[in-house]
Scaffold this motif. Structure first.
Motif, mmCIF file in Angstrom:
data_model
loop_
_atom_site.group_PDB
_atom_site.id
_atom_site.type_symbol
_atom_site.label_atom_id
_atom_site.label_comp_id
_atom_site.label_asym_id
_atom_site.label_seq_id
_atom_site.Cartn_x
_atom_site.Cartn_y
_atom_site.Cartn_z
ATOM 1 N N ALA A 60 -24.604 27.554 -44.475
ATOM 2 C CA ALA A 60 -23.689 26.890 -43.551
ATOM 3 C C ALA A 60 -24.515 26.229 -42.445
ATOM 4 O O ALA A 60 -25.528 26.777 -42.008
ATOM 5 C CB ALA A 60 -22.710 27.891 -42.957
ATOM 6 N N ARG A 61 -24.066 25.078 -42.018
ATOM 7 C CA ARG A 61 -24.810 24.341 -40.993
ATOM 8 C C ARG A 61 -24.892 25.145 -39.696
ATOM 9 O O ARG A 61 -23.894 25.686 -39.220
ATOM 10 C CB ARG A 61 -24.148 22.998 -40.733
ATOM 11 N N ASP A 62 -26.103 25.212 -39.162
ATOM 12 C CA ASP A 62 -26.385 25.889 -37.888
ATOM 13 C C ASP A 62 -26.013 27.380 -37.885
ATOM 14 O O ASP A 62 -25.782 27.959 -36.820
ATOM 15 C CB ASP A 62 -25.689 25.187 -36.717
ATOM 16 N N ALA A 63 -25.994 28.014 -39.052
ATOM 17 C CA ALA A 63 -25.646 29.442 -39.151
ATOM 18 C C ALA A 63 -26.895 30.300 -38.930
ATOM 19 O O ALA A 63 -27.262 31.127 -39.755
ATOM 20 C CB ALA A 63 -25.015 29.741 -40.504
ATOM 21 N N PHE A 64 -27.525 30.123 -37.794
ATOM 22 C CA PHE A 64 -28.783 30.813 -37.488
ATOM 23 C C PHE A 64 -28.598 32.321 -37.331
ATOM 24 O O PHE A 64 -29.558 33.074 -37.442
ATOM 25 C CB PHE A 64 -29.431 30.229 -36.240
ATOM 26 N N GLU A 65 -27.366 32.761 -37.098
ATOM 27 C CA GLU A 65 -27.118 34.195 -36.970
ATOM 28 C C GLU A 65 -27.369 34.937 -38.284
ATOM 29 O O GLU A 65 -27.542 36.154 -38.283
ATOM 30 C CB GLU A 65 -25.683 34.459 -36.483
ATOM 31 N N ARG A 66 -27.442 34.216 -39.402
ATOM 32 C CA ARG A 66 -27.748 34.836 -40.700
ATOM 33 C C ARG A 66 -29.215 35.261 -40.800
ATOM 34 O O ARG A 66 -29.579 36.098 -41.608
ATOM 35 C CB ARG A 66 -27.445 33.866 -41.857
ATOM 36 N N LEU A 67 -30.059 34.673 -39.968
ATOM 37 C CA LEU A 67 -31.487 34.980 -40.009
ATOM 38 C C LEU A 67 -31.783 36.247 -39.228
ATOM 39 O O LEU A 67 -31.300 36.412 -38.101
ATOM 40 C CB LEU A 67 -32.292 33.828 -39.403
ATOM 41 N N ASN A 125 -30.399 33.042 -53.390
ATOM 42 C CA ASN A 125 -30.660 33.555 -52.036
ATOM 43 C C ASN A 125 -29.569 33.142 -51.055
ATOM 44 O O ASN A 125 -29.174 33.927 -50.192
ATOM 45 C CB ASN A 125 -32.023 33.104 -51.537
ATOM 46 N N LEU A 126 -29.087 31.913 -51.174
ATOM 47 C CA LEU A 126 -28.014 31.458 -50.290
ATOM 48 C C LEU A 126 -26.747 32.280 -50.523
ATOM 49 O O LEU A 126 -26.063 32.650 -49.567
ATOM 50 C CB LEU A 126 -27.732 29.969 -50.495
ATOM 51 N N ALA A 127 -26.438 32.571 -51.784
ATOM 52 C CA ALA A 127 -25.241 33.347 -52.095
ATOM 53 C C ALA A 127 -25.375 34.794 -51.619
ATOM 54 O O ALA A 127 -24.422 35.378 -51.101
ATOM 55 C CB ALA A 127 -24.968 33.307 -53.600
#
Length: 90
Positions: free
Chosen positions: A20-27, A63-65
């Motif tokens: 997702a765009r700008d979903a930096f919280e996933r990192l 990896n994205l999934a």
């Protein structure tokens, strides 16, 4: 599936693909710290049959999934042809 690709401003040739765009919280926080600021570079559709320059698209999609992100490291330096043994004494 879409991927949003960001370039690390701190680590050369290191990219993050996000689901997702700008979903930096996933990192994970340690990874965000190491990468530093991220610059958006590409929005890409990861359709079957799609190829990527340096990554396996099936691995990126998996990896994205599973995680919501994929980390692309810099390429491993190849063998320097100037240092190979060419079988000569010159």
């Amino acid at each position: 599936m879409h991927a949003y690709v960001y370039k690390s401003q701190r680590r050369a040739d290191t990219y993050i693909y996000l689901a997702a765009r700008d979903a930096f919280e996933r990192l994970p926080e340690p990874l965000r710290t190491q990468l530093g600021p991220l610059q958006f570079v590409l929005d890409v559709a990861l359709t079957p049959g799609r190829t990527l320059a340096r990554e396996n698209p099936d691995e990126v999609r998996a990896n994205l999934a599973a995680r919501g992100f994929h980390l692309q490291f810099p390429p491993t330096p190849g063998v320097d042809p100037m240092h190979e043994d060419w079988g000569t004494d010159a």
